[in-house]
Design an enzyme around this catalytic site. Structure first.
Site, PDB file in Angstrom:
ATOM      1  N   LYS A 178      38.356  44.026  38.329  1.00  0.00           N
ATOM      2  CA  LYS A 178      38.319  42.583  38.560  1.00  0.00           C
ATOM      3  C   LYS A 178      37.130  42.274  39.440  1.00  0.00           C
ATOM      4  O   LYS A 178      36.667  43.110  40.220  1.00  0.00           O
ATOM      5  CB  LYS A 178      39.613  42.072  39.199  1.00  0.00           C
ATOM      6  CG  LYS A 178      39.899  42.557  40.617  1.00  0.00           C
ATOM      7  CD  LYS A 178      39.232  41.805  41.747  1.00  0.00           C
ATOM      8  CE  LYS A 178      39.511  40.324  41.674  1.00  0.00           C
ATOM      9  NZ  LYS A 178      38.781  39.622  42.810  1.00  0.00           N
ATOM     10  N   THR A 189      33.552  41.864  45.822  1.00  0.00           N
ATOM     11  CA  THR A 189      34.967  41.536  45.809  1.00  0.00           C
ATOM     12  C   THR A 189      35.457  42.017  44.472  1.00  0.00           C
ATOM     13  O   THR A 189      35.669  41.246  43.548  1.00  0.00           O
ATOM     14  CB  THR A 189      35.236  40.043  45.947  1.00  0.00           C
ATOM     15  OG1 THR A 189      34.710  39.631  47.168  1.00  0.00           O
ATOM     16  CG2 THR A 189      36.721  39.768  45.995  1.00  0.00           C
TER      17      THR A 189
END
Length: 406
Positions: A178, A189
């Site tokens: 992700k 992230t």
């Protein structure tokens, strides 16, 4: 190498689930990946000094014993900057998985992603973990559900699997990831879980993962922010039945290339899904003095906001590329730089051996209108080469991040 459908459940002996617990406003938000037998484990973590509670816990776990059975991930809350309570919550997530699956705490790795500085709704997460344990499956759909459950601002699922032959056995490597914003060289992230049914020596697995991350996840950029939660896990359970792969195994290169293929695909999917992105950019640097210099140069170009905005505006402003190279810290001969843009619409040379080229702005504009664009940079300083991936920076990026918490 054969490309397969699916992700983490493609290798033998791996199960997964992805469920909605209610951490996020909508969608799945608790993922579980489980090996039916003990697996060697490798991991890399964020370079940010401020590390989220699950990163601290998982670093300690892998550092003590690079063996495990399960990875649990929640999305919607990063459990970062949450103090001692956050550490207790991460440990409680681990314990909930251990109890649900009948395994030891030490066999469970934990990760989280989402908003920073907000206490984790631990009762909600643990209730979700109990459901995730009950719903484990080995189907392709189960793996996709897990990949969905780790998404935050992502707009699509990121998963990949391939198989190769090692010692006459079919060895499969699968993965999910992700990431969409706060993407910066030296991970992002982003979270990734890689699985393989190959038998791989633990030290070899760790060295291979570190090397692969350096050339894939460490070479992507969306916005120049490095997160508190970045993590990549890899588990190898040996169910394929091959002889254990070490650095000297005759098929080590075959296995390495499979892992690299999966990670490169996932890394490109991350930047292709950059928040508000309309372009996927690939910076290819060749002819640098060393591979290290090539990496530094490629990262500097892909991380330049001025370069990103120029591509959003479809402006062939190659001077911004040369400027980004100049402040990168890498040494190179500016008089030997050649720059070209290439896409499905064609290729155009903008600079050759340090001299600007006359070029047709309309042709350049046509090339830059494409979704995927290569920035080809050639030097004449040596044999070093590297590739970095990124995206443009758009108005939507500001909109998405301006109201992220709301």
């Amino acid at each position: 190498m054969k490309r397969l459908e699916g992700g983490v459940t493609a290798p033998k002996g791996f199960m997964a689930s992805g469920i909605r617990a209610g951490v996020k406003k909508e969608g799945r938000d608790v993922a579980l990946v489980y090996s039916t037998r003990e697996a060697n484990v490798a991991a890399t973590f964020t370079t940010n000094v401020v590390k989220a509670a699950p990163v601290v816990l998982s670093q300690e776990t892998v550092g003590k014993r690079p063996v495990g059975r399960a990875v649990v991930i929640n999305s919607g809350n990063a459990n970062a900057c949450t103090g001692d309570v956050g550490l207790r919550d991460a440990a409680q997530m681990r314990e909930s998985v251990a109890v649900g699956l009948g395994i030891a705490n030490r066999d469970v790795l934990v990760a989280s992603t989402g908003v920073i500085g907000v206490p984790l709704p631990i009762e909600t997460v643990c209730a979700g973990i109990r459901t995730a344990c009950a719903e484990l499956g080995e189907t392709r759909e189960a793996g996709t559900a897990a990949a969905e459950a780790i998404m935050t601002t992502d707009t699509y699922v990121k998963e990949m699997a391939v198989s190769v032959e090692i010692d006459g056995k079919t060895v499969t490597v699968g993965g999910m990831a992700k990431g969409s914003g706060m993407i910066h060289p030296n991970m992002a992230t982003m979270l990734a879980v890689l699985t393989t049914d190959g038998s791989v020596d633990a030290a070899t697995l760790q060295a291979l993962l570190r090397e692969t991350v350096a050339d894939t996840y460490n070479m992507i950029s969306v916005d120049g922010d490095t997160s508190t939660n970045d993590t990549v896990f890899m588990m190898a359970n040996g169910l394929a039945g091959n002889d254990t792969v070490t650095g000297t195994h005759p098929d080590y290169g075959v296995f390495r290339d499979a892992v690299r293929y999966v990670c490169t695909f996932l890394a490109k999917r991350i930047v292709g899904d950059g928040e508000g992105a309309s372009k996927l950019l690939e910076v290819q640097v060749s002819g640098a003095a060393t591979s290290t210099d090539a990496r530094v140069l490629a990262k500097s170009v892909i991380n330049s906001n001025l370069v990103k905005t120029a591509f959003f505006g479809e402006d062939a402003n190659w001077g911004r590329i040369l400027a980004a190279m100049g402040y990168s810290g890498a040494s190179f001969d500016a008089a030997g730089v050649s720059i070209a843009f290439e896409s499905a619409a064609g290729r155009i040379d903008l600079m050759k051996a340090g001299e600007p080229e006359r070029f047709d702005e309309d042709v350049a504009s046509g090339i830059l209108k494409e979704r995927e664009i290569v920035i080809d940079i050639h030097l004449r300083d040596g044999d070093g080469r590297a590739t970095a991936w990124g995206c443009d920076l758009s108005y939507d990026y500001v909109r998405i991040n301006g109201d992220y918490r709301t």
